[in-house]
Enzyme design. Structure first.
Site, PDB file in Angstrom:
ATOM      1  N   ASP A  16       0.817  -1.217   0.000  1.00 14.86           N
ATOM      2  CA  ASP A  16       0.000   0.000   0.000  1.00 14.86           C
ATOM      3  C   ASP A  16       0.848   1.263   0.000  1.00 14.86           C
ATOM      4  O   ASP A  16       0.674   2.145  -0.843  1.00 14.86           O
ATOM      5  CB  ASP A  16      -0.934  -0.001   1.217  1.00 14.86           C
ATOM      6  CG  ASP A  16      -1.936  -1.142   1.165  1.00 14.86           C
ATOM      7  OD1 ASP A  16      -2.368  -1.501   0.065  1.00 14.86           O
ATOM      8  OD2 ASP A  16      -2.278  -1.671   2.237  1.00 14.86           O
ATOM      9  N   ARG A  96      -0.890   0.984  16.508  1.00 15.85           N
ATOM     10  CA  ARG A  96      -1.367   2.097  15.684  1.00 15.85           C
ATOM     11  C   ARG A  96      -1.393   3.446  16.409  1.00 15.85           C
ATOM     12  O   ARG A  96      -0.986   4.460  15.837  1.00 15.85           O
ATOM     13  CB  ARG A  96      -2.747   1.772  15.107  1.00 15.85           C
ATOM     14  CG  ARG A  96      -2.770   0.609  14.122  1.00 15.85           C
ATOM     15  CD  ARG A  96      -1.600   0.636  13.188  1.00 15.85           C
ATOM     16  NE  ARG A  96      -1.726  -0.339  12.098  1.00 15.85           N
ATOM     17  CZ  ARG A  96      -0.729  -1.076  11.642  1.00 15.85           C
ATOM     18  NH1 ARG A  96       0.458  -0.990  12.215  1.00 15.85           N
ATOM     19  NH2 ARG A  96      -0.894  -1.897  10.634  1.00 15.85           N
ATOM     20  N   ASP A 125      -7.714  -0.114  10.770  1.00  9.36           N
ATOM     21  CA  ASP A 125      -6.563   0.764  10.975  1.00  9.36           C
ATOM     22  C   ASP A 125      -6.842   2.209  10.590  1.00  9.36           C
ATOM     23  O   ASP A 125      -6.289   3.138  11.184  1.00  9.36           O
ATOM     24  CB  ASP A 125      -5.351   0.237  10.205  1.00  9.36           C
ATOM     25  CG  ASP A 125      -4.674  -0.917  10.918  1.00  9.36           C
ATOM     26  OD1 ASP A 125      -4.918  -1.086  12.118  1.00  9.36           O
ATOM     27  OD2 ASP A 125      -3.890  -1.638  10.272  1.00  9.36           O
ATOM     28  N   SER A 177      -1.825 -10.188   3.361  1.00 10.85           N
ATOM     29  CA  SER A 177      -1.526  -8.926   4.024  1.00 10.85           C
ATOM     30  C   SER A 177      -0.933  -9.266   5.385  1.00 10.85           C
ATOM     31  O   SER A 177      -1.587  -9.901   6.218  1.00 10.85           O
ATOM     32  CB  SER A 177      -2.809  -8.101   4.190  1.00 10.85           C
ATOM     33  OG  SER A 177      -2.548  -6.938   4.944  1.00 10.85           O
TER      34      SER A 177
END
Length: 410
Positions: A16, A96, A125, A177
């Protein structure tokens, strides 16, 4: 528009964010400052830095926050006993808000007006990043390319990267992922999207599949002080080293694999396969010690708090007032959570093999089935009479009503 302005990008070097740098430059004509936050993701950070620069970033920050991650994020969540939906030890969720905090700090340092991230519009996320950023500085603009660009899938991203000559870590054949940090490794996507598919044995990065580990059990001793792990097998270790040591021990014994279909915050279910060997050992050991030192009512109420705490962390509300308040309660419960727990590891299983603490509430003199001098068993009769009094009264009243019904022929 942000033409000529600085944009801070949360950069991992994955698919990404590899695509996002050229896309941002094309669509916003802005200067990209890539920030790679090192939470222990076991990657070549020098390569990632070079890759970001080659992809068009004007500057790259590599921020080593592993110690902060363990002390200020992992350990508070461990003390809370927070586990999302009974399985997930919150590895991605905890990282995060820390990454968001560093992004905001660097945005302030660089005078950047915006922060960009590569989280998808279907995932959790995006919420965790953006809620945290807004809690820390609501004036910063947020760019989420997955919600606005023309690319609709990871396959589209791969094609875009090829056109731009950007090396990427995935292929159409191996399209998982993967999120990795000191605490865990998560795997999503590909054949895992069908819950009927068993994870392939070669998917795991840090845990040996249980069927391939030794036939001999291994014991590990974990020592805590006020709810914080401080020693492994009698050896004092720094927070980071302690996690690394337990990852090695748990991993070689097949400990820490979780396969979970979970409820995402955005409303859909998703399937993830997680490897969390150190976390599994620490949660089990910490819980065994709490069984020894916490009273019944505190334990029961803390279980309720743990579930709410897990939801807050999973949902990205790390910097919320409620979590701060819960931390105060949890710290109070941990004052006596000091002692040693011995665990027996065997082919993916973790078995309690003993616990001791100077604050133990367990007393052999009270609990023994043998003769004792402190507990008069005759006292139990009066206790039972009072404990069951409401049931006795209810039964007597019901019997009285039946007798009355029979007397009047009802």
């Amino acid at each position: 528009m942000l033409k000529g302005e600085k944009v801070v990008l949360a950069y991992s070097g994955g698919l990404d964010t590899s695509v996002i740098i050229p896309w941002l430059k094309e669509n916003y004509e802005c200067e990209i400052i890539a920030v790679c936050v090192d939470v222990g993701q076991r990657e070549d950070l020098r390569y990632i830095k070079d890759k970001a620069l080659a992809s068009g970033a004007s500057k790259v920050y590599i921020e080593d926050v592993k110690e902060e991650f363990v002390k200020d994020y992992i350990f508070p969540t461990l003390k809370a006993g927070a586990i999302y939906e009974g399985k997930y030890l919150l590895g991605t969720s905890m990282a995060r808000p820390l990454i968001a905090k560093k992004l905001v700090e660097i945005a302030h340092k660089e005078g950047a007006k915006a922060i960009a991230h590569g989280a998808t519009g279907k995932g959790n996320d995006q919420v965790r990043f953006e809620v945290s950023i807004r809690a820390l500085d609501p004036s910063i603009k947020i760019i989420a390319p997955w919600r606005i660009w023309e690319l609709k899938s990871r396959e589209d991203e791969i094609e875009y990267a090829k056109k731009k000559g950007i090396p990427i870590p995935v292929t159409k054949e191996k399209i998982y992922s993967v999120d990795s940090n000191l605490w865990h490794v998560s795997h999503e996507g590909g054949d895992l999207e069908d819950p009927w598919n068993e994870p392939k044995s070669d998917i795991y990065d840090i845990v040996t599949p249980p069927e391939k580990v030794s036939d001999k059990p291994e014991y590990v001793y974990i020592e805590f002080e006020k709810g914080i792990p401080v020693k492994v097998n009698g050896k004092t270790l720094s927070p980071v080293k302690l996690i690394e040591e337990l990852n090695e021990i748990g991993g070689r014994n097949g400990v820490g694999i979780v396969d979970l279909v979970e409820n995402r915050l955005v409303g859909m279910k998703s399937r993830g396969v997680y490897e969390t060997p150190a976390g599994t050992l620490l949660y089990i050991a910490h819980r065994e010690l709490e069984y020894l030192v916490l009273d019944k009512e505190t334990t029961r109420f803390k279980d309720l708090v743990a579930q709410k705490y897990a939801d807050l962390v999973y949902n990205g509300l790390w910097f919320s007032p409620l979590k701060t308040a819960l931390d105060a309660f949890i710290d109070e419960t941990q004052k006596n959570v000091t002692g040693v727990v011995r665990l027996k590891l065997y082919k993916g299983n973790v078995i309690n093999a003993g616990a001791k603490s100077p604050y133990s509430l367990y007393n052999e003199e009270f609990a023994t089935f043998g003769k004792d001098e402190v507990y008069n068993q005759k006292d139990a009769e009066g206790f039972i009479n009072l404990f069951g009094l409401s049931l006795k009264i209810g039964a007597l009243m019901e019997m009285g009503r039946k007798d009355m019904d029979e007397a009047v022929g009802r």
